[in-house]
Scaffold this motif. Structure first.
Motif, PDB file in Angstrom:
ATOM      1  N   THR A  21       0.829  -1.216   0.000  1.00 32.18           N
ATOM      2  CA  THR A  21       0.000   0.000   0.000  1.00 32.18           C
ATOM      3  C   THR A  21       0.863   1.266   0.000  1.00 32.18           C
ATOM      4  O   THR A  21       0.407   2.328  -0.388  1.00 32.18           O
ATOM      5  CB  THR A  21      -0.934   0.040   1.233  1.00 32.18           C
ATOM      6  OG1 THR A  21      -0.138  -0.149   2.408  1.00 32.18           O
ATOM      7  CG2 THR A  21      -1.982  -1.054   1.169  1.00 32.18           C
ATOM      8  N   GLN A  22       2.118   1.151   0.459  1.00 27.65           N
ATOM      9  CA  GLN A  22       3.013   2.324   0.541  1.00 27.65           C
ATOM     10  C   GLN A  22       4.065   2.235  -0.560  1.00 27.65           C
ATOM     11  O   GLN A  22       4.949   1.379  -0.490  1.00 27.65           O
ATOM     12  CB  GLN A  22       3.733   2.332   1.897  1.00 27.65           C
ATOM     13  CG  GLN A  22       2.809   2.291   3.092  1.00 27.65           C
ATOM     14  CD  GLN A  22       2.293   3.664   3.464  1.00 27.65           C
ATOM     15  OE1 GLN A  22       2.792   4.681   2.974  1.00 27.65           O
ATOM     16  NE2 GLN A  22       1.278   3.709   4.314  1.00 27.65           N
ATOM     17  N   PHE A  23       3.959   3.113  -1.551  1.00 25.05           N
ATOM     18  CA  PHE A  23       4.939   3.108  -2.654  1.00 25.05           C
ATOM     19  C   PHE A  23       5.973   4.198  -2.382  1.00 25.05           C
ATOM     20  O   PHE A  23       5.918   5.274  -2.955  1.00 25.05           O
ATOM     21  CB  PHE A  23       4.218   3.288  -3.988  1.00 25.05           C
ATOM     22  CG  PHE A  23       3.273   2.152  -4.276  1.00 25.05           C
ATOM     23  CD1 PHE A  23       3.724   1.019  -4.939  1.00 25.05           C
ATOM     24  CD2 PHE A  23       1.959   2.192  -3.843  1.00 25.05           C
ATOM     25  CE1 PHE A  23       2.869  -0.047  -5.187  1.00 25.05           C
ATOM     26  CE2 PHE A  23       1.095   1.125  -4.083  1.00 25.05           C
ATOM     27  CZ  PHE A  23       1.551   0.002  -4.755  1.00 25.05           C
ATOM     28  N   ASN A  24       6.865   3.909  -1.451  1.00 22.64           N
ATOM     29  CA  ASN A  24       7.811   4.927  -0.987  1.00 22.64           C
ATOM     30  C   ASN A  24       9.269   4.486  -1.230  1.00 22.64           C
ATOM     31  O   ASN A  24       9.522   3.446  -1.852  1.00 22.64           O
ATOM     32  CB  ASN A  24       7.575   5.206   0.504  1.00 22.64           C
ATOM     33  CG  ASN A  24       7.535   3.917   1.315  1.00 22.64           C
ATOM     34  OD1 ASN A  24       8.056   2.886   0.867  1.00 22.64           O
ATOM     35  ND2 ASN A  24       6.938   3.955   2.491  1.00 22.64           N
ATOM     36  N   ASP A  25      10.200   5.287  -0.728  1.00 20.99           N
ATOM     37  CA  ASP A  25      11.624   4.987  -0.906  1.00 20.99           C
ATOM     38  C   ASP A  25      12.021   3.666  -0.248  1.00 20.99           C
ATOM     39  O   ASP A  25      12.905   2.962  -0.728  1.00 20.99           O
ATOM     40  CB  ASP A  25      12.491   6.114  -0.321  1.00 20.99           C
ATOM     41  CG  ASP A  25      12.421   7.365  -1.191  1.00 20.99           C
ATOM     42  OD1 ASP A  25      11.936   7.257  -2.340  1.00 20.99           O
ATOM     43  OD2 ASP A  25      12.847   8.438  -0.719  1.00 20.99           O
ATOM     44  N   GLU A  26      11.348   3.367   0.853  1.00 20.19           N
ATOM     45  CA  GLU A  26      11.632   2.121   1.573  1.00 20.19           C
ATOM     46  C   GLU A  26      11.342   0.906   0.676  1.00 20.19           C
ATOM     47  O   GLU A  26      12.090  -0.065   0.660  1.00 20.19           O
ATOM     48  CB  GLU A  26      10.721   2.072   2.798  1.00 20.19           C
ATOM     49  CG  GLU A  26      11.334   1.422   4.028  1.00 20.19           C
ATOM     50  CD  GLU A  26      10.376   1.504   5.204  1.00 20.19           C
ATOM     51  OE1 GLU A  26       9.988   0.444   5.705  1.00 20.19           O
ATOM     52  OE2 GLU A  26       9.983   2.638   5.569  1.00 20.19           O
ATOM     53  N   LEU A  27      10.243   1.009  -0.078  1.00 19.55           N
ATOM     54  CA  LEU A  27       9.862  -0.076  -0.985  1.00 19.55           C
ATOM     55  C   LEU A  27      10.913  -0.218  -2.093  1.00 19.55           C
ATOM     56  O   LEU A  27      11.296  -1.328  -2.474  1.00 19.55           O
ATOM     57  CB  LEU A  27       8.483   0.200  -1.592  1.00 19.55           C
ATOM     58  CG  LEU A  27       7.907  -0.925  -2.457  1.00 19.55           C
ATOM     59  CD1 LEU A  27       7.454  -2.100  -1.594  1.00 19.55           C
ATOM     60  CD2 LEU A  27       6.730  -0.425  -3.291  1.00 19.55           C
ATOM     61  N   LYS A  28      11.381   0.914  -2.609  1.00 19.53           N
ATOM     62  CA  LYS A  28      12.392   0.888  -3.679  1.00 19.53           C
ATOM     63  C   LYS A  28      13.697   0.292  -3.165  1.00 19.53           C
ATOM     64  O   LYS A  28      14.360  -0.474  -3.863  1.00 19.53           O
ATOM     65  CB  LYS A  28      12.621   2.304  -4.227  1.00 19.53           C
ATOM     66  CG  LYS A  28      11.415   2.843  -4.981  1.00 19.53           C
ATOM     67  CD  LYS A  28      11.731   4.153  -5.699  1.00 19.53           C
ATOM     68  CE  LYS A  28      10.553   4.598  -6.546  1.00 19.53           C
ATOM     69  NZ  LYS A  28       9.574   5.410  -5.841  1.00 19.53           N
ATOM     70  N   GLU A  29      14.056   0.610  -1.934  1.00 21.45           N
ATOM     71  CA  GLU A  29      15.266   0.054  -1.335  1.00 21.45           C
ATOM     72  C   GLU A  29      15.113  -1.467  -1.156  1.00 21.45           C
ATOM     73  O   GLU A  29      16.032  -2.239  -1.427  1.00 21.45           O
ATOM     74  CB  GLU A  29      15.547   0.747   0.015  1.00 21.45           C
ATOM     75  CG  GLU A  29      16.769   0.226   0.779  1.00 21.45           C
ATOM     76  CD  GLU A  29      18.066   0.278  -0.033  1.00 21.45           C
ATOM     77  OE1 GLU A  29      18.187   1.119  -0.943  1.00 21.45           O
ATOM     78  OE2 GLU A  29      18.953  -0.558   0.242  1.00 21.45           O
ATOM     79  N   LEU A  30      13.926  -1.874  -0.731  1.00 18.52           N
ATOM     80  CA  LEU A  30      13.656  -3.309  -0.570  1.00 18.52           C
ATOM     81  C   LEU A  30      13.793  -4.030  -1.918  1.00 18.52           C
ATOM     82  O   LEU A  30      14.387  -5.108  -2.003  1.00 18.52           O
ATOM     83  CB  LEU A  30      12.247  -3.507   0.011  1.00 18.52           C
ATOM     84  CG  LEU A  30      11.814  -4.953   0.268  1.00 18.52           C
ATOM     85  CD1 LEU A  30      12.678  -5.608   1.338  1.00 18.52           C
ATOM     86  CD2 LEU A  30      10.349  -5.000   0.699  1.00 18.52           C
TER      87      LEU A  30
END
Ligand code: ZN
Length: 174
Positions: A21-30
């Protein structure tokens, strides 16, 4: 950063992953860490639960056969829209080392999913990439490819699976 791969029979592999649900920098890093981990292990695809994150995200090398693979494809919340044909070939899983067995899957798939910015796209894949997508979606639903192996053939896998179980118990004691 390489992440440790969750190995069978770790109970996390049976979890049903939650939608992203959260398309943020954390997701990109993951996604970056998953790609690095997948390539280090010579895999073609990896689902987030295989590094212990129970979210519906996967990475896949679309150009697995090229030396320079470029960026991997990261797919969030994938849903199969259509499937066509079948193919039975040998399959493996980074979470079940050294176990390979023939599995029947659809040859072509049409899949809907979101990229790391949350933008929805429709993809068509066939052959190994179609197989990979279906394998990773199974992971998101807590299913493993060995469950798709006919019971008679599964008997032959028992010894290898028992070894993995024994190793897991040993590791858990550390
Ligand atoms: Zn797998």
């Amino acid at each position: 950063m390489l992440r440790p791969i969750v190995i069978y029979p770790d109970p996390r592999l049976l979890l049903k992953s939650k939608p992203v649900t959260q398309f943020n920098d954390e997701l990109k890093e993951l996604a970056r860490e998953m790609t690095e981990t997948m390539r280090d292990a010579n895999g073609v695809g990896l689902a987030a639960i295989q590094i212990g994150e129970a979210i519906r995200m996967m990475v896949m090398d679309e150009h697995y056969d090229l030396e320079d693979k470029g960026e991997s494809l990261a797919l969030c919340n994938p849903v199969v829209l259509a499937e066509e044909g079948t193919e039975t070939i040998e399959e493996g899983c980074l979470s079940i080392p050294d176990v390979r067995e023939e599995v029947e899957r659809s040859f072509k798939v049409k899949v809907k999913g979101q990229n790391l910015d949350g933008v929805e796209k429709v993809y068509d894949f066939e052959g190994l990439l179609a197989r990979c997508i279906l394998h990773e979606i199974d992971h998101m639903d807590g299913k493993l490819f060995i469950q798709k192996v006919p019971a008679v053939k599964r008997l032959f896998l028992k010894k290898q699976l028992d070894e993995l179980k024994a190793n897991y118990k040993q590791a858990a004691r550390l």
